[in-house]
Scaffold this motif. Structure first.
Motif, PDB file in Angstrom:
ATOM      1  N   ALA A 148       0.725  -1.139   0.074  1.00  0.00           N
ATOM      2  CA  ALA A 148       0.012  -0.130   0.051  1.00  0.00           C
ATOM      3  C   ALA A 148       0.705   1.289   0.021  1.00  0.00           C
ATOM      4  O   ALA A 148       0.503   2.313  -0.545  1.00  0.00           O
ATOM      5  CB  ALA A 148      -0.895   0.072   1.134  1.00  0.00           C
ATOM      6  N   ALA A 149       1.944   1.075   0.732  1.00  0.00           N
ATOM      7  CA  ALA A 149       2.828   2.339   0.894  1.00  0.00           C
ATOM      8  C   ALA A 149       3.607   2.710  -0.624  1.00  0.00           C
ATOM      9  O   ALA A 149       3.826   3.866  -1.077  1.00  0.00           O
ATOM     10  CB  ALA A 149       3.998   2.167   1.747  1.00  0.00           C
ATOM     11  N   GLU A 150       3.747   1.690  -1.392  1.00  0.00           N
ATOM     12  CA  GLU A 150       4.267   1.790  -2.515  1.00  0.00           C
ATOM     13  C   GLU A 150       3.620   2.989  -3.589  1.00  0.00           C
ATOM     14  O   GLU A 150       4.404   3.901  -4.126  1.00  0.00           O
ATOM     15  CB  GLU A 150       3.861   0.522  -3.365  1.00  0.00           C
ATOM     16  N   GLY A 151       2.391   3.076  -3.463  1.00  0.00           N
ATOM     17  CA  GLY A 151       1.503   3.995  -4.389  1.00  0.00           C
ATOM     18  C   GLY A 151       1.001   5.206  -3.651  1.00  0.00           C
ATOM     19  O   GLY A 151       0.320   6.094  -4.280  1.00  0.00           O
ATOM     20  N   ALA A 152       1.254   5.254  -2.540  1.00  0.00           N
ATOM     21  CA  ALA A 152       0.912   6.404  -1.480  1.00  0.00           C
ATOM     22  C   ALA A 152       1.378   7.680  -1.890  1.00  0.00           C
ATOM     23  O   ALA A 152       2.831   7.626  -2.185  1.00  0.00           O
ATOM     24  CB  ALA A 152       0.688   5.927  -0.105  1.00  0.00           C
ATOM     25  N   LYS A 153       0.809   8.851  -1.798  1.00  0.00           N
ATOM     26  CA  LYS A 153       1.337  10.215  -1.836  1.00  0.00           C
ATOM     27  C   LYS A 153       2.070  10.445  -0.537  1.00  0.00           C
ATOM     28  O   LYS A 153       3.335  11.051  -0.578  1.00  0.00           O
ATOM     29  CB  LYS A 153       0.118  10.909  -1.975  1.00  0.00           C
ATOM     30  N   ALA A 154       1.462  10.104   0.256  1.00  0.00           N
ATOM     31  CA  ALA A 154       1.903  10.143   1.884  1.00  0.00           C
ATOM     32  C   ALA A 154       1.463   9.505   2.707  1.00  0.00           C
ATOM     33  O   ALA A 154       0.437   8.561   2.641  1.00  0.00           O
ATOM     34  CB  ALA A 154       1.872  11.707   2.214  1.00  0.00           C
ATOM     35  N   ILE A 155       2.005   8.903   3.968  1.00  0.00           N
ATOM     36  CA  ILE A 155       1.590   8.309   4.969  1.00  0.00           C
ATOM     37  C   ILE A 155       1.576   8.899   6.323  1.00  0.00           C
ATOM     38  O   ILE A 155       2.249   9.583   6.785  1.00  0.00           O
ATOM     39  CB  ILE A 155       2.578   7.190   5.156  1.00  0.00           C
ATOM     40  N   ILE A 156       0.235   8.593   6.789  1.00  0.00           N
ATOM     41  CA  ILE A 156       0.090   9.106   8.158  1.00  0.00           C
ATOM     42  C   ILE A 156       0.085   7.969   9.202  1.00  0.00           C
ATOM     43  O   ILE A 156      -0.646   7.062   8.775  1.00  0.00           O
ATOM     44  CB  ILE A 156      -1.094   9.804   8.457  1.00  0.00           C
ATOM     45  N   ASN A 191       3.763  11.311  11.542  1.00  0.00           N
ATOM     46  CA  ASN A 191       3.722  10.555  13.042  1.00  0.00           C
ATOM     47  C   ASN A 191       2.443  11.274  14.016  1.00  0.00           C
ATOM     48  O   ASN A 191       2.927  12.418  14.398  1.00  0.00           O
ATOM     49  CB  ASN A 191       4.887  10.545  13.915  1.00  0.00           C
ATOM     50  N   VAL A 192       1.381  10.965  13.865  1.00  0.00           N
ATOM     51  CA  VAL A 192       0.423  11.755  14.697  1.00  0.00           C
ATOM     52  C   VAL A 192       0.310  10.826  16.045  1.00  0.00           C
ATOM     53  O   VAL A 192      -0.466   9.882  16.150  1.00  0.00           O
ATOM     54  CB  VAL A 192      -0.937  11.718  13.962  1.00  0.00           C
ATOM     55  N   ILE A 215       3.288  18.543   2.940  1.00  0.00           N
ATOM     56  CA  ILE A 215       3.450  17.713   4.343  1.00  0.00           C
ATOM     57  C   ILE A 215       3.805  18.905   5.373  1.00  0.00           C
ATOM     58  O   ILE A 215       4.225  19.865   5.103  1.00  0.00           O
ATOM     59  CB  ILE A 215       4.778  16.888   4.355  1.00  0.00           C
ATOM     60  N   PRO A 216       2.930  19.017   6.383  1.00  0.00           N
ATOM     61  CA  PRO A 216       3.014  19.994   7.742  1.00  0.00           C
ATOM     62  C   PRO A 216       4.551  19.821   8.154  1.00  0.00           C
ATOM     63  O   PRO A 216       4.989  18.965   7.842  1.00  0.00           O
ATOM     64  CB  PRO A 216       1.997  19.718   8.516  1.00  0.00           C
ATOM     65  N   GLN A 217       4.783  21.057   8.528  1.00  0.00           N
ATOM     66  CA  GLN A 217       6.182  20.858   9.262  1.00  0.00           C
ATOM     67  C   GLN A 217       6.128  19.962  10.326  1.00  0.00           C
ATOM     68  O   GLN A 217       5.318  19.868  11.105  1.00  0.00           O
ATOM     69  CB  GLN A 217       6.158  22.452  10.046  1.00  0.00           C
ATOM     70  N   ALA A 220      11.586  16.462  15.134  1.00  0.00           N
ATOM     71  CA  ALA A 220      12.577  15.657  14.979  1.00  0.00           C
ATOM     72  C   ALA A 220      12.175  14.050  15.115  1.00  0.00           C
ATOM     73  O   ALA A 220      12.851  13.229  14.617  1.00  0.00           O
ATOM     74  CB  ALA A 220      13.706  15.974  15.853  1.00  0.00           C
ATOM     75  N   HIS A 221      10.808  14.212  15.455  1.00  0.00           N
ATOM     76  CA  HIS A 221      10.230  12.733  15.793  1.00  0.00           C
ATOM     77  C   HIS A 221       8.913  12.578  14.850  1.00  0.00           C
ATOM     78  O   HIS A 221       8.105  11.551  14.886  1.00  0.00           O
ATOM     79  CB  HIS A 221       9.739  12.346  17.189  1.00  0.00           C
ATOM     80  N   GLY A 222       9.283  13.354  13.812  1.00  0.00           N
ATOM     81  CA  GLY A 222       8.013  13.318  12.623  1.00  0.00           C
ATOM     82  C   GLY A 222       6.692  13.934  13.255  1.00  0.00           C
ATOM     83  O   GLY A 222       5.767  13.413  12.429  1.00  0.00           O
TER      84      GLY A 222
END
Ligand code: HEM
Ligand code: SF4
Lengths: 366, 231
Positions: A148-156, A191-192, A215-217, A220-222
């Motif tokens: 699924a990550a392969e074609g993702a624009k971004a990962i939350i 990383n939420v 991507i929001p700013q 250091a821990h994402g």
């Protein structure tokens, strides 16, 4: 059906929410994201005109608490609109489809929106023993995630498990749990954090992606800085008691009733970055510290292993659970004292010889 | 008849220059203050009185003193590093970094003579002996770590640009909690170092009659002249 892709606002309307509700939602989101009031228009416009983001939401090794938190968001539009009504193309827990149908819908979304969809991951990935501890549709979760990550624009990464491994990764980590960023590289990962994260924060991050398309700013821990740049301690309403040195000594003492600071009960507010003191929980009703419980630091990596929860100093690694650096320090101090005493005794024996020798030398001289 | 313990004439050697001595005492003072205030920050007193927050600020004051002393400690240390490159030969950096074989030989000698006390030949280095030097080397590393963790956690609670220079360090050790933990553990290194350090100074004065204790006040050490060649 060849109509143009639906916007968030279209869905809001078709769900029977008024424009007023929609605007309230926009300004709430803008406020949470830290956008100044003149920017609310930008949020409104984006939600009115931009097509919604297709979302795939995967569940790994987890308790589904993050989903629970999300659907209990204070604003109906968050849960209703962002989540189950419009945006979700695949999520194990909430979608209507099941079995082969569900797998087909996942595959379809991945193909149709390749490079466009947002991948949301809830839960840890287990790599121990070939990944047998979490298999869905006949595949290990690790494989599903990579696919699924392969074609993702971004990962939350939703919550502590996806962001940092969560309780599954706590010692001794029997299933080999890992965070998303330990498995996937080369994709932006947000990383939420939190166990679970606050619903409004989760919605805020999705809306941010929709409005600004970037991507929001991150810190250091994402973690998105808009929500995680300040410590719980910095926005805690008990903070004046901390500075005044007024502390609760035990859960049921007078000081607890007076609402003093929970530092000495192990409050992790001073080392935890989250927005609990500002947005709070359950429609802004309360948050742990307001209910008299110290912060346990759930938006920090390894918080399960940094215990005990109700003690300021963590246990010293390799010693018993209540052994702190202070206990070991005092022990070493005593040992040093004993060593010094022994040394002083032998020194005196040596010195006696020296004195006798120099006396003898003097006698010889005269 | 003249009573004297020394056979040979005494020479006076100027070892510790004023900046080194000044650094030493400022460092000692700031570390004592940092240990006391730091310990209180880690485990504040239990004060049970029914007052309101606005009436007190003692914990804030303790923390303020800790941060102020932290700044003094840090810049004093930076100055000492500088002096390690421009000071006299006793205070130069190469004494502290055991790169030469002779240093390791002397370290072993000191262990046998002063710690195990199985060897009797006194050690005659004029500055620090080699074991002391390597200990100070570790102490300097502890200074660096303590400053990195201290200013690292300070960065989150300060608006000033200076602590922010250290904020990169905190994620490297895993987060604020881990940094605080290291910071706290290192306090015990300083305490135990101080105990041993003070004892050993007394010990050397007690047995070697060279004025080690006062050398850090006046700068002079007393050397029996025939020993000089051996250092
Ligand atoms: C010899 C040097 C030092 C010693 C022994 C020392 C000791 C300590 C100790 C024991 C604590 C309590 C930690 C805890 O239990 O949570 C502490 C806290 C702290 N120290 Fe230090 N420290 C030293 C140097 C510094 C320096 C150079 C700084 C830089 C400004 C610094 C900044 C801090 C900060 C910001 C805290 C946390 C205070 C709070 O959150 O209230 N320390 N220190
Ligand atoms: S209760 Fe916790 S977060 Fe609040 S002031 Fe005290 S230590 Fe800080």
């Amino acid at each position: 059906m060849n109509e143009k892709p639906k916007t968030v606002y279209d869905d809001v309307k078709s769900n029977g929410h008024s424009r007023r509700d929609f605007l309230k939602f926009c300004s709430m989101m803008a406020a949470f994201m830290g956008i100044k009031s003149s920017g609310v228009g930008q949020v409104v416009e984006a939600l009115e005109t931009k097509p919604r983001i297709p979302i795939i939401w995967l569940h790994g090794q987890e308790c589904t608490g993050c989903s629970e938190s999300f659907i209990r968001s204070s604003h109906p539009i968050v849960a209703d609109i962002i989540l189950d009504k419009i945006s979700l193309d695949y999520t194990e827990t909430l979608m209507a489809a099941s079995g082969h149908q569900a797998e087909a819908s996942l595959k379809q979304t991945m193909e149709k929106y390749k490079g466009e969809y947002l991948l949301i991951v809830e839960g840890a990935t287990t790599v121990g023993d070939g990944g047998v501890y979490c298999c869905i549709g006949g595949k290990t979760f690790e494989n599903r995630l990579k696919e699924a990550a392969e074609g993702a624009k971004a990962i939350i990464a939703w919550g502590n498990c996806a962001s940092a491994g969560g309780v599954q990764k706590a010692n001794p980590n029997p299933t080999g749990a890992k965070a998303v960023h330990e498995i996937i590289s080369g994709k932006p990962i947000i990383n939420v954090q939190g166990c679970p994260p606050i619903a409004e924060v989760m919605a805020g991050v999705v809306v941010h992606l929709l409005v600004f398309e970037r991507i929001p700013q991150l810190d250091a821990h994402g973690r998105p800085k808009a929500f995680y740049s300040r410590r719980v301690h910095d926005t805690c309403y008990r903070r004046p008691n901390f500075d005044a040195g007024l502390f609760v000594e035990s859960f049921d003492d007078e000081n607890a009733k007076r609402g003093y600071c929970l530092y000495k009960l192990g409050c992790k507010g001073p080392v935890t970055y989250n927005t609990c003191g500002v947005i709070k929980w359950n429609n802004g009703v309360s948050f742990p510290i307001q209910s008299g419980h110290p912060c346990i630091g759930c938006s920090e990596a390894n918080f399960w292993d940094n215990g005990p929860f109700y003690q300021h100093l963590s246990q010293f690694p390799g010693f018993g659970i209540e052994t702190t650096a202070d206990k070991i320090g005092v022990g070493l101090g005593v040992a040093t004292g004993v060593g010094i005493a022994a040394h002083a005794v032998t020194t005196n024996i040596r010195k006696r010889k020296l004195i006798q020798k120099s006396k003898k030398d003097d006698d010889d001289d005269s | 008849m003249e009573e004297t313990v020394h056979k040979s004439p005494i020479k006076i050697k100027y070892i510790w220059e004023l900046p080194v001595r000044f650094y030493h005492w400022l460092n000692a003072l700031s570390i004592v203050v940092l240990c006391i205030t730091g310990y209180i920050i880690g485990d504040p007193f239990a004060i049970q009185k029914g007052t309101e927050a606005y009436m007190n600020y003692w914990f804030g004051t303790v923390r303020f003193v800790h941060f102020a002393a932290g700044y003094i400690f840090f810049f004093n240390f930076v100055f000492r590093l500088y002096w390690g490159f421009v000071g006299n030969k006793y205070s130069r950096w190469y004494n502290y970094v055991p790169l030469k074989k002779a240093q390791w030989v002397e370290i072993w000698d000191v262990i046998k003579t002063d710690i195990l006390q199985i060897k009797c030949k006194p050690i005659h280095s004029l500055g620090h002996n080699a074991l002391a030097d390597i200990t100070y080397f570790f102490t300097f590393i502890a200074f660096v770590l303590q400053s990195l963790t201290g200013f690292g956690i300070y960065a989150a609670m300060s608006n000033s640009w200076f602590p922010k220079l250290f904020s990169w360090f905190v994620p490297l050790v895993g987060g604020d909690l881990a940094a605080r933990q290291i910071h706290h553990i290192l306090m015990w290194f300083f305490i135990i170092f101080a105990i041993i350090h003070v004892y050993l100074v007394f010990y050397h004065d007690y047995i070697e009659r060279r004025g080690v204790t006062s050398s850090m006040i006046g700068g002079w050490k007393f050397v029996e002249s025939e020993e000089e060649g051996e250092c």
